[in-house]
Structures are given as structure tokens and as C-alpha cells.
Design an enzyme around this catalytic site. Structure first.
Site, PDB file in Angstrom:
ATOM      1  CB  ALA A 139     -21.378 -42.675 -23.963  1.00  0.00           C
ATOM      2  CE1 TYR A 140     -24.542 -36.730 -28.558  1.00  0.00           C
ATOM      3  CE2 TYR A 140     -23.887 -37.469 -30.747  1.00  0.00           C
ATOM      4  CZ  TYR A 140     -24.603 -36.599 -29.937  1.00  0.00           C
ATOM      5  OH  TYR A 140     -25.365 -35.608 -30.497  1.00  0.00           O
TER       6      TYR A 140
END
Length: 228
Positions: A139-140
Site C-alpha cells: 500500500a505504501y
């Protein structure tokens, strides 16, 4: 060098954002804080969640109206949700992208008329994990790779109208890592940059004369393990 003027800072209540606010204030500028938490400073502040586009747009307009315009935007807010893709709840995964990438775009979109009026500057905060991918950070990495692409495209689109700088910081000594399992926290020997060091680089970018821009800056500890 250009005076700093009214500088809107997302995530300005803590971490890098608070350090940028301190640095802007020290150089005679006026920080304007957009955050979910109230800052300790007395700077103008509007509470908003960057995952809520309408609230974000309203917050930018309110801060610009109260200050009488904008000269700069620093998108310093960011969140993470660590773990294997199959184990991170979908809503948590998507929120990281909403805040880090879509929230950044929402702030810039709302601020653009004000920045064009002043030939102002945008600084978008990506990460060394926006240029180097690691496991358990899908996600990051997705969000920060997106910030890199968004900001580079924005610089091409706004050339000659608004300055655009891509900031790529390494790990910083902030509360960003609080609350994580030990596997996702920096170890005791980790070399983390004080956020004030990164903030001083941001101010340097903001103070460049109109027509002179720092397109991209990598700021990290000399022993940063995520770079290159």
C-alpha cells in the site's frame, strides 16, 4: 531568495509537517495547518481527513481565504498499513492510497488557483519507498510510487506557472513508526534523519526565485538503508 508567505502544510500537527511549519515560521512565513489533529502551535488550522475529498477541498479554501491567498503547499501528511497483501484489511490498504496519493492530488487541485495567482510552489512528499519497493509495504509503495509519478507529471503540466518539487525523504525520527509490530519498526541501530533536517531542505526549495526550481530532492541519512 523568495519570501515564504502563506504556506499550507498537510500533516502539519506532527512529524515532518510540524518541522516544516517551524522552519517556515522561523524564516518569516505563515504556516497554515491542515490535519486531523490540532497542532500545538497557534498557526491557522483546519481539521480535515485527506481521505475525504470534499472536506479537503473545503479546508484548503478556508485556509486560503483566512490568510488572503497561498504562496506554497507542502504535502507532508502520510500514513501506512504494513503487512502481507493478503493480511492487510482492504479498507486499511485503500485508505493508505486515499490519504497519501489521492489526498495529495486533492490538495493541489484545490490550491491551484491560488498558487497560479502568486506563481507559488508545491512540494510533494514521496519516500525512498516510492523509488524502491519492499515486501509487506504494497500500500505504501503503491501510494508513494504514485506520488512520484503524479508530481513529475504535475511539474511538466505547470511549467512556467507554478513551481513543483518532488521530495524523497528517507526514514525520519518521528512518531510515524509508533504502534507497529516490532518487525515493521526501525531497529535500535537504524540511522534516521531528524525531521528538522528535511524541513530545512523544503524551505530551501520554497525560497528559490520564480523561474528557478528544485525539481527533485533526496534527503536521507548518509547511512540510509533504503537508498538507493
Amino acid at each position: 531568495m523568495r519570501p515564504l508567505g502563506n504556506t499550507l502544510i498537510t500533516g502539519g500537527a506532527s512529524g515532518l509537517g510540524a518541522a516544516v511549519a517551524d522552519a517556515v515560521r522561523a524564516e518569516g512565513g505563515q504556516p497554515l495547518i491542515l490535519d486531523r489533529a490540532r497542532p500545538e502551535s497557534d498557526d491557522p488550522f483546519v481539521r480535515a481527513d485527506l481521505a475525504d475529498r470534499a472536506a479537503t477541498e473545503d479546508a484548503v479554501e478556508e485556509l486560503a481565504g483566512r490568510a488572503g491567498g497561498l504562496h506554497a503547499v507542502v504535502n507532508a501528511a502520510g500514513i501506512d498499513s504494513c503487512g502481507p497483501l493478503a493480511k492487510v484489511p482492504a479498507e486499511d490498504w485503500e485508505r493508505v492510497v486515499q490519504v497519501n496519493l489521492i489526498g495529495t492530488a486533492s490538495v493541489v487541485r484545490a490550491a491551484l488557483p491560488h498558487l497560479e495567482a502568486t506563481r507559488g510552489t508545491v512540494v510533494d512528499c514521496a519516500s525512498t519507498l516510492g523509488v524502491r519497493a519492499v515486501g509487506d509495504a504494497t500500500a505504501y509503495c503503491a501510494s508513494k510510487f504514485g506520488v512520484v509519478g503524479f508530481t513529475r507529471a504535475l511539474a511538466a503540466e505547470l511549467a512556467g506557472r507554478v513551481g513543483v518539487t518532488l521530495l524523497v525523504p528517507g526514514g525520519m525520527d518521528t512518531h510515524f513508526f509508533d504502534g507497529r509490530p516490532d518487525a515493521y519498526r526501525p531497529g535500535p541501530d537504524a540511522r534516521l534523519n531528524p525531521p528538522a533536517n528535511v524541513a530545512s531542505a523544503v524551505v530551501f526549495a520554497l525560497r528559490q526565485p520564480v523561474g528557478c526550481e528544485l525539481r527533485e530532492m533526496v534527503i536521507c541519512s548518509s547511512e540510509e538503508t533504503s537508498w538507493p
